[in-house]
Design a protein around this motif. Sequence first.
Motif, PDB file in Angstrom:
ATOM      1  N   VAL A  56       0.851  -1.194   0.000  1.00 26.77           N
ATOM      2  CA  VAL A  56       0.000   0.000   0.000  1.00 26.77           C
ATOM      3  C   VAL A  56       0.885   1.242   0.000  1.00 26.77           C
ATOM      4  N   GLY A  57       0.522   2.200  -0.832  1.00 28.76           N
ATOM      5  CA  GLY A  57       1.267   3.447  -0.936  1.00 28.76           C
ATOM      6  C   GLY A  57       2.234   3.486  -2.100  1.00 28.76           C
ATOM      7  N   GLN A  58       2.582   2.328  -2.659  1.00 27.15           N
ATOM      8  CA  GLN A  58       3.479   2.300  -3.818  1.00 27.15           C
ATOM      9  C   GLN A  58       2.714   2.765  -5.060  1.00 27.15           C
ATOM     10  N   MET A  59       3.383   3.503  -5.900  1.00 25.07           N
ATOM     11  CA  MET A  59       2.781   3.941  -7.151  1.00 25.07           C
ATOM     12  C   MET A  59       3.112   2.916  -8.227  1.00 25.07           C
ATOM     13  N   ILE A  60       2.113   2.611  -9.049  1.00 24.60           N
ATOM     14  CA  ILE A  60       2.316   1.662 -10.129  1.00 24.60           C
ATOM     15  C   ILE A  60       1.887   2.291 -11.441  1.00 24.60           C
ATOM     16  N   ARG A  68       0.686   5.613 -20.056  1.00 26.63           N
ATOM     17  CA  ARG A  68       0.963   4.876 -18.832  1.00 26.63           C
ATOM     18  C   ARG A  68       0.058   5.442 -17.742  1.00 26.63           C
ATOM     19  N   ILE A  69      -0.964   4.670 -17.370  1.00 27.40           N
ATOM     20  CA  ILE A  69      -1.869   5.086 -16.307  1.00 27.40           C
ATOM     21  C   ILE A  69      -1.128   4.944 -14.981  1.00 27.40           C
ATOM     22  N   VAL A  70      -1.224   5.954 -14.134  1.00 27.65           N
ATOM     23  CA  VAL A  70      -0.542   5.950 -12.846  1.00 27.65           C
ATOM     24  C   VAL A  70      -1.587   5.749 -11.752  1.00 27.65           C
ATOM     25  N   HIS A 125       2.973  -2.640 -13.289  1.00 30.57           N
ATOM     26  CA  HIS A 125       4.257  -2.811 -12.599  1.00 30.57           C
ATOM     27  C   HIS A 125       4.564  -1.525 -11.859  1.00 30.57           C
ATOM     28  N   ARG A 126       5.622  -1.519 -11.065  1.00 26.53           N
ATOM     29  CA  ARG A 126       5.993  -0.295 -10.353  1.00 26.53           C
ATOM     30  C   ARG A 126       6.304   0.786 -11.359  1.00 26.53           C
ATOM     31  N   VAL A 127       5.932   1.993 -11.025  1.00 29.37           N
ATOM     32  CA  VAL A 127       6.150   3.128 -11.913  1.00 29.37           C
ATOM     33  C   VAL A 127       7.643   3.387 -12.073  1.00 29.37           C
ATOM     34  N   ARG A 128       8.034   3.817 -13.257  1.00 30.70           N
ATOM     35  CA  ARG A 128       9.448   4.102 -13.544  1.00 30.70           C
ATOM     36  C   ARG A 128       9.881   5.395 -12.853  1.00 30.70           C
ATOM     37  N   SER A 150      10.076   8.088  -1.225  1.00 41.45           N
ATOM     38  CA  SER A 150      10.352   6.768  -0.647  1.00 41.45           C
ATOM     39  C   SER A 150      10.477   5.697  -1.726  1.00 41.45           C
ATOM     40  N   GLN A 151       9.804   5.872  -2.842  1.00 40.00           N
ATOM     41  CA  GLN A 151       9.849   4.869  -3.903  1.00 40.00           C
ATOM     42  C   GLN A 151      11.039   5.059  -4.838  1.00 40.00           C
ATOM     43  N   ALA A 152      11.628   6.249  -4.819  1.00 43.23           N
ATOM     44  CA  ALA A 152      12.807   6.539  -5.643  1.00 43.23           C
ATOM     45  C   ALA A 152      13.669   7.528  -4.870  1.00 43.23           C
TER      46      ALA A 152
END
Length: 173
Positions: A56-60, A68-70, A125-128, A150-152
């Motif tokens: 939860v909280g991760q962007m995909i 690319r839908i976010v 998948h996880r967003v670039r 936090s994700q990058a």
Amino acid sequence: MFNDPGAYAPEGNEAEELIRKRNRTEGHVIACDGTYATVVADVHKDNGASDDYWTVGQMISIRVGDVRIVGMLAETDTQTKNWEVDGTNRLQMEVALIGEVVEVDGKPRFSGGISAYPYPGAVAHRVRSVDLQAIFASSDPSAVRIGALSQARELDAMISVNSMVERHYAVED
């Protein structure tokens, strides 16, 4: 994928292993209502992805044609309501759709609208990192760095103090 005749290209079992590992971190849309998409993904003990890949909280990102839908993972669950420590687990996730990234003049550009919604079978998948950079880009020269995403971690988390204060407080000059 490997078009350069002089480049190294894995073959046989090595190529199959690379494809299998890559696919372990992909999910597929099974439903979409315009606000949320439901994504399923198989995870394995040795999938090579980080433990927080589908949290939860991760962007995909969900590929729909050239768009690319976010979305942000809002809920995760196992379809069996059980966890196999040494086996494969099928996760089912609810993804809040928040916008899209399109290429404009060769550069990613984020928009809060969605022009094409995910369909069953669309790959998630996880967003670039480059898309995260477009999503969180700040055009305010007075924006200040408050940390890292936090994700990058290589990307700065910026905030426009003036904009925030103007929107959320009744302040006069």
